[in-house]
Design a protein around this motif. Structure first.
Motif, PDB file in Angstrom:
ATOM      1  N   THR A 186      42.020  22.022  47.072  1.00 21.60           N
ATOM      2  CA  THR A 186      42.325  22.359  45.682  1.00 21.60           C
ATOM      3  C   THR A 186      43.819  22.583  45.500  1.00 21.60           C
ATOM      4  N   SER A 187      44.328  22.106  44.370  1.00 29.92           N
ATOM      5  CA  SER A 187      45.714  22.337  43.985  1.00 29.92           C
ATOM      6  C   SER A 187      45.720  23.254  42.764  1.00 29.92           C
ATOM      7  N   LEU A 188      46.563  24.287  42.813  1.00 29.96           N
ATOM      8  CA  LEU A 188      46.644  25.256  41.719  1.00 29.96           C
ATOM      9  C   LEU A 188      48.067  25.301  41.175  1.00 29.96           C
ATOM     10  N   SER A 189      48.204  25.281  39.851  1.00 30.29           N
ATOM     11  CA  SER A 189      49.527  25.427  39.247  1.00 30.29           C
ATOM     12  C   SER A 189      49.399  26.215  37.949  1.00 30.29           C
ATOM     13  N   LEU A 239      51.275  33.959  27.608  1.00 28.55           N
ATOM     14  CA  LEU A 239      50.064  33.144  27.732  1.00 28.55           C
ATOM     15  C   LEU A 239      50.154  32.333  29.017  1.00 28.55           C
ATOM     16  N   ASN A 240      49.163  32.472  29.885  1.00 27.50           N
ATOM     17  CA  ASN A 240      49.111  31.690  31.117  1.00 27.50           C
ATOM     18  C   ASN A 240      48.335  30.398  30.888  1.00 27.50           C
ATOM     19  N   LEU A 241      48.897  29.293  31.355  1.00 30.60           N
ATOM     20  CA  LEU A 241      48.245  27.990  31.282  1.00 30.60           C
ATOM     21  C   LEU A 241      48.019  27.497  32.711  1.00 30.60           C
ATOM     22  N   ASP A 242      46.769  27.474  33.135  1.00 31.47           N
ATOM     23  CA  ASP A 242      46.428  27.135  34.516  1.00 31.47           C
ATOM     24  C   ASP A 242      45.863  25.727  34.625  1.00 31.47           C
ATOM     25  N   THR A 243      46.208  25.067  35.723  1.00 33.92           N
ATOM     26  CA  THR A 243      45.636  23.766  36.059  1.00 33.92           C
ATOM     27  C   THR A 243      45.068  23.829  37.468  1.00 33.92           C
ATOM     28  N   VAL A 244      43.796  23.510  37.600  1.00 34.91           N
ATOM     29  CA  VAL A 244      43.121  23.496  38.894  1.00 34.91           C
ATOM     30  C   VAL A 244      42.607  22.082  39.141  1.00 34.91           C
ATOM     31  N   ILE A 245      43.038  21.483  40.248  1.00 29.18           N
ATOM     32  CA  ILE A 245      42.598  20.136  40.612  1.00 29.18           C
ATOM     33  C   ILE A 245      41.895  20.203  41.958  1.00 29.18           C
ATOM     34  N   LYS A 246      40.671  19.727  41.998  1.00 31.73           N
ATOM     35  CA  LYS A 246      39.914  19.694  43.248  1.00 31.73           C
ATOM     36  C   LYS A 246      39.779  18.232  43.703  1.00 31.73           C
ATOM     37  N   TYR A 247      40.265  17.966  44.908  1.00 32.19           N
ATOM     38  CA  TYR A 247      40.210  16.620  45.485  1.00 32.19           C
ATOM     39  C   TYR A 247      39.145  16.562  46.586  1.00 32.19           C
ATOM     40  N   THR A 248      38.412  15.463  46.622  1.00 37.56           N
ATOM     41  CA  THR A 248      37.495  15.190  47.733  1.00 37.56           C
ATOM     42  C   THR A 248      37.729  13.754  48.193  1.00 37.56           C
ATOM     43  N   GLU A 301      42.030  22.076  33.110  1.00 36.84           N
ATOM     44  CA  GLU A 301      43.417  22.297  32.672  1.00 36.84           C
ATOM     45  C   GLU A 301      43.465  23.036  31.339  1.00 36.84           C
ATOM     46  N   ASP A 302      44.316  24.055  31.268  1.00 39.17           N
ATOM     47  CA  ASP A 302      44.595  24.743  30.007  1.00 39.17           C
ATOM     48  C   ASP A 302      45.721  24.010  29.300  1.00 39.17           C
ATOM     49  N   ARG A 303      45.459  23.572  28.079  1.00 37.60           N
ATOM     50  CA  ARG A 303      46.478  22.873  27.297  1.00 37.60           C
ATOM     51  C   ARG A 303      46.932  23.752  26.135  1.00 37.60           C
ATOM     52  N   LEU A 304      48.224  23.640  25.827  1.00 35.40           N
ATOM     53  CA  LEU A 304      48.810  24.479  24.791  1.00 35.40           C
ATOM     54  C   LEU A 304      48.408  23.998  23.399  1.00 35.40           C
ATOM     55  N   ALA A 305      47.947  24.941  22.581  1.00 36.37           N
ATOM     56  CA  ALA A 305      47.640  24.667  21.178  1.00 36.37           C
ATOM     57  C   ALA A 305      48.096  25.884  20.368  1.00 36.37           C
ATOM     58  N   PRO A 328      50.309  30.974  20.006  1.00 37.32           N
ATOM     59  CA  PRO A 328      49.937  29.945  20.986  1.00 37.32           C
ATOM     60  C   PRO A 328      48.647  30.331  21.690  1.00 37.32           C
ATOM     61  N   THR A 329      47.835  29.355  22.006  1.00 39.79           N
ATOM     62  CA  THR A 329      46.575  29.605  22.688  1.00 39.79           C
ATOM     63  C   THR A 329      46.272  28.453  23.637  1.00 39.79           C
ATOM     64  N   ALA A 330      45.292  28.622  24.488  1.00 38.87           N
ATOM     65  CA  ALA A 330      44.929  27.590  25.462  1.00 38.87           C
ATOM     66  C   ALA A 330      43.618  26.937  25.055  1.00 38.87           C
ATOM     67  N   VAL A 331      43.579  25.624  25.109  1.00 37.92           N
ATOM     68  CA  VAL A 331      42.337  24.878  24.938  1.00 37.92           C
ATOM     69  C   VAL A 331      42.087  24.098  26.221  1.00 37.92           C
ATOM     70  N   LYS A 332      40.841  24.004  26.608  1.00 44.04           N
ATOM     71  CA  LYS A 332      40.495  23.441  27.905  1.00 44.04           C
ATOM     72  C   LYS A 332      40.387  21.919  27.863  1.00 44.04           C
ATOM     73  N   MET A 333      40.811  21.300  28.955  1.00 44.80           N
ATOM     74  CA  MET A 333      40.548  19.890  29.205  1.00 44.80           C
ATOM     75  C   MET A 333      39.934  19.788  30.593  1.00 44.80           C
ATOM     76  N   THR A 334      38.826  19.067  30.717  1.00 44.72           N
ATOM     77  CA  THR A 334      38.218  18.843  32.021  1.00 44.72           C
ATOM     78  C   THR A 334      38.052  17.343  32.239  1.00 44.72           C
ATOM     79  N   SER A 335      38.115  16.931  33.491  1.00 44.42           N
ATOM     80  CA  SER A 335      37.919  15.519  33.786  1.00 44.42           C
ATOM     81  C   SER A 335      37.378  15.349  35.193  1.00 44.42           C
ATOM     82  N   SER A 336      36.726  14.221  35.412  1.00 42.50           N
ATOM     83  CA  SER A 336      36.211  13.874  36.733  1.00 42.50           C
ATOM     84  C   SER A 336      36.451  12.389  36.953  1.00 42.50           C
TER      85      SER A 336
END
Length: 197
Positions: free
Chosen positions: A110-113, A138-147, A163-167, A183-191
């Motif tokens: 996992t990568s965290l930023s 406001l914290n904007l976090d991105t978590v990427i899990k690689y397999t 991923e938390d995106r700025l809105a 400012p607030t965070a809106v979520k983006m997820t992907s696979s």
């Protein structure tokens, strides 16, 4: 018009150069879900190409370079990841576990930023007089899990993102008072699933 053409040529050149840099290449499909402030989401299923450098020694696993290009979404790079091998664990420079190596050679990590946005929250009384201003973060976090699962020709890769995106949203303490933009965070997820070789 000349500017637009030049921009398109530049983007194509960056994409082509990034594809050459990756030692491992492949293609696959990604499902991405972009959430809105009201909780609804825009779901996209797109085809993608991948180019990356994944290196493993007796001591370290490194994803030194990775480039992704998807239909409708454009191209981007992930941040490099370097993890030390500690038995079957993958740990960062602080010794914190971020992944595993399995008996069949599968790599999972996992990568965290995090990025931060600082703003001032203002509050008004019933007479629309400003009575409070507070500094907030406001914290904007991105978590990427690689397999990466080893295959006869390379790897089967899965990349999952949260991923938390700025809105921005607005608030009125009272109907007649000025709106406060927050400012607030809106979520983006992907696979993304891709075969690489």
């Amino acid at each position: 018009m000349k500017f637009v053409v030049g921009l398109l040529v530049s983007v194509f050149a960056v994409s082509a150069h990034s594809q050459v840099l990756g030692k491992i290449k492949g293609a696959g499909e990604m499902t991405a879900k972009y959430f809105r402030l009201d909780g609804s989401a825009d779901v996209r299923n797109v085809k993608c190409t991948v180019a990356l450098n994944l290196d493993q020694t007796a001591d370290v696993v490194e994803l030194g370079f990775s480039f992704y290009e998807c239909e409708q979404l454009g191209g981007w790079n992930d941040l490099p990841v370097s993890l030390k091998i500690d038995g079957n664990k993958l740990v960062n420079s602080k010794g914190i576990e971020q992944g595993r190596i399995y008996a069949d050679g599968t790599l999972e990590f996992t990568s965290l930023s995090r990025s931060q946005v600082t703003y001032h929250d203002e509050k008004y009384d019933g007479f629309c007089r400003l009575y409070s201003t507070s500094k907030k973060t406001l914290n904007l976090d991105t978590v990427i899990k690689y397999t990466f699962v080893k295959t006869a020709t390379g790897y089967q890769m899965n990349r999952e993102v949260s991923e938390d995106r700025l809105a921005y949203k607005s608030r009125r303490d009272y109907p007649r008072c000025p709106a406060v933009v927050i400012p607030t965070a809106v979520k983006m997820t992907s696979s993304l699933n891709a075969g690489l070789k």
